[in-house]
Structures are given as C-alpha cells and as structure tokens.
Scaffold this active site. Structure first.
Site, PDB file in Angstrom:
ATOM      1  N   LYS A 190       1.199   4.280  -2.952  1.00 13.92           N
ATOM      2  CA  LYS A 190       0.979   5.713  -2.738  1.00 13.92           C
ATOM      3  C   LYS A 190       2.226   6.522  -3.075  1.00 13.92           C
ATOM      4  CE  LYS A 190      -2.258   7.213  -1.700  1.00 13.92           C
ATOM      5  NZ  LYS A 190      -3.360   7.622  -2.616  1.00 13.92           N
ATOM      6  N   TYR A 249       0.840  -1.213   0.000  1.00 14.20           N
ATOM      7  CA  TYR A 249       0.000   0.000   0.000  1.00 14.20           C
ATOM      8  C   TYR A 249       0.868   1.254   0.000  1.00 14.20           C
ATOM      9  CZ  TYR A 249      -2.717   3.856   1.868  1.00 14.20           C
ATOM     10  OH  TYR A 249      -3.273   5.090   2.061  1.00 14.20           O
ATOM     11  N   THR A 270     -11.822   6.298   8.306  1.00 15.59           N
ATOM     12  CA  THR A 270     -12.547   6.086   7.060  1.00 15.59           C
ATOM     13  C   THR A 270     -12.598   4.603   6.713  1.00 15.59           C
ATOM     14  OG1 THR A 270     -10.660   6.146   5.540  1.00 15.59           O
ATOM     15  CG2 THR A 270     -11.563   8.268   6.237  1.00 15.59           C
TER      16      THR A 270
END
Length: 327
Positions: free
Chosen positions: A201, A197, A234
């Site tokens: 990014k 991940y 989130t």
C-alpha cells in the site's frame, strides 16, 4: 443501454466492501461502472443485492495477481469501446496468517504482486484511454484514484504501529535482487505477511505521486490517493482470526473513533472520482484518522517514505521490469 452520454469508471474489487459501495455511489451520480473483479458472477449478485441498475454496470474478469489476466482485462475493456473517464485502484489482498509467502504466476510475493504490481500494470496500460478523455470537448479532467491506507503513512498514528512492523521499503533491496524466491519482501528482509501488505500500500501511494510527476502536466490526468477512514468490517479482513474480526470493528468504533461504514467510504471514493472539489492532482485526500461529524476532506501530508522522489523513480523503474514494460 446507451452509455455514450455517461462518464465511465473502472473500479477494481467492486464485488464487495468499499469498491461495491463506490460503484453504487457513482451509479447514483450518473456514471457507468466497469466492475473489474476475479468473480464476475459474485460481483453481479452483489450489485443486484443493492438494487443497482444492470444497465449501469459492465462486469469484466480481472485477477490483479496475474499479469496475463491484467493484460486480458485491458484488451476486453478496449473491445467494449467505452470511453474511460476514471480508474479506481481499490482491490487488495491482506493475508496476515501466511507462514510462507504466496506467489503470483510470475513468482512474486502475492500481496505486492496484487496490490502494487497488478495496479501499476493496469494503470500504465490504461493511461492512453484516460488521456483520450482529456481531449474530449466538454469532458472534465480524467482521474486515476488509488485507495491508500493509514497503516502505510507514518505521518499518522496508525502508520507507526509496529505490529508486525511499520511499512518500509528500505532501499528496495528485494526488488533489486529480482523479487523471486527466496526473496519475498521489497526491502529484502525476512517475510512478514502483515508488513508485505503495508509495503504494497505504501507502493500505491509512492507510485501515484510518481504518475503525477511524470504525466499530469502533459496529459491533464488527475492522480490522487485517499484514505476514507477505517472500514473495519470488509472482506479485506476475511483471512484474519475470527476474534480479530469481532474486536477490530469494536475497537475502531469505540476507542480510536476511526470507523466508517462501507457505504460512507464508498461515497468518499465517489467524491474523489467525480466531484469538482477534488480536481487537484498529486493530493492524498483524508477525512482524518479520528472521525468527526461534519469534518471536510483535506489534503494530507504523506510521510517522507511516501514522498521520496528518488525512491519513487527507482520503484517505478524496478516495477516496470517486473511487469515487462519500459521504464
């Protein structure tokens, strides 16, 4: 609703979290939002829950992890004849509990396939639409805005955290080897889902700068990244352990002071998309790793890993091969 007088923005992942609240903030600024999401019914329900005017949104299906879906989305968007003013690359998957790599339909590790390759393909295919916006009389410069993260920028403390390892693309050994099974990491090393991940990014920030170098001068498109603060609650974290989902927001609120609400993060994205003060291209915008009342956004330096131009060119060329586009 006639949207011809309203600027149009595509936001990936606009069914929840930062993407949803960025859509809300941009609708409030008079924009028409194209919500690009895997589940359009969920996206519509989420927009309704915020009371957003249905005439201010268009919902189109997009699965960034599947290249055919990306191409299908672009065709569907172009059939609407909406004049694109901005693209926000926001959606991401984070799958830290995988023990073996998930794979896209093309066979690529799923975090990189979704967060990097999907957005790279989408951005490449929509460049002509953004460039047309630059030629419209009275239209401000179009913008391509990408969500970065502190964990992929080793200039920040969060980017130095060695759990499971800092973001590092190496010399792209994994991509050079074809990035297909058994290869799962861009640097060719053993699979670490959390690092996959972070690496994806870091790719987002590297390629945004490369877009700027290749296209800003000739197209007037503004290419920027931003870190809006730590949005610790989130759906990005839905695949983390329940205890983490409890402790992490508390830790960010009380210890690091990096926490921001989804609403504030969404508004910061909207600022970078729409406000005149963010018209410089090739900038990584930040409000700081520790939140302070009244702090103004600033252009933050990126790490050498994120600003290495030789690496950026190689990543561009190898990613182009992965998405079947010319380098």
């Amino acid at each position: 609703m006639n949207t011809s007088h309203r600027p149009v923005v595509i936001i990936t992942g606009a069914s929840s979290g930062v993407g949803l609240h960025a859509a809300s903030a941009l609708v409030a600024r008079g924009w028409h939002v194209v919500a690009a999401c895997r589940d359009t019914a969920k996206a519509r329900a989420a927009a309704d829950s915020l009371g957003l005017d249905r005439g201010s949104l268009t919902h189109l299906a997009l699965d960034l992890g599947a290249q055919d879906s990306v191409r299908g989305f672009v065709r569907a968007f172009q059939e609407t004849a909406l004049p694109l003013q901005a693209l926000v690359c926001n959606a991401a998957v984070y799958l830290p509990r995988l023990t073996t790599p998930g794979r896209s339909p093309e066979g690529y590790e799923i975090s990189v396939a979704t967060n990097h390759l999907g957005h790279f393909l989408l951005s490449r295919l929509l460049l002509p639409d953004l460039e047309r916006a630059a030629g419209r009389p009275g239209s401000p410069a179009p913008r391509l805005v990408t969500l970065g993260t502190v964990t992929a920028n080793s200039e920040e403390f969060g980017g130095k955290v060695p759990i499971p390892a800092p973001a590092d693309l190496g010399t792209l050994q994994g991509l050079k080897a074809g990035f297909l099974d058994p290869v799962a990491m861009l640097d060719g090393k053993p699979f670490k889902p959390g690092k996959a991940y972070k690496d994806s990014k870091l790719c987002n920030m590297v390629t945004s700068r490369e877009f700027h170098r290749r296209f800003h001068a000739s197209t007037a498109i503004v290419f920027n990244t931003l870190y809006p603060g730590c949005v610790a609650d989130t759906a990005l974290f839905r695949d983390t352990p329940a205890l983490f989902r409890t402790i992490f927001p508390w830790f960010q609120k009380n210890i690091t002071k990096g926490y921001v609400t989804q609403e504030l993060a969404g508004d910061r994205v909207a600022q970078v998309v729409a406000d005149p003060g963010f018209a410089d291209s090739g900038v990584h915008w930040s409000w700081g790793n520790r939140q302070k009342e009244g702090r103004q956004p600033f252009s933050q330096a990126l790490s050498l890993k994120a600003s290495n131009e030789v690496l950026a060119r190689e990543l561009w060329e190898l990613s182009s091969l992965c998405v079947r586009l010319p380098g």
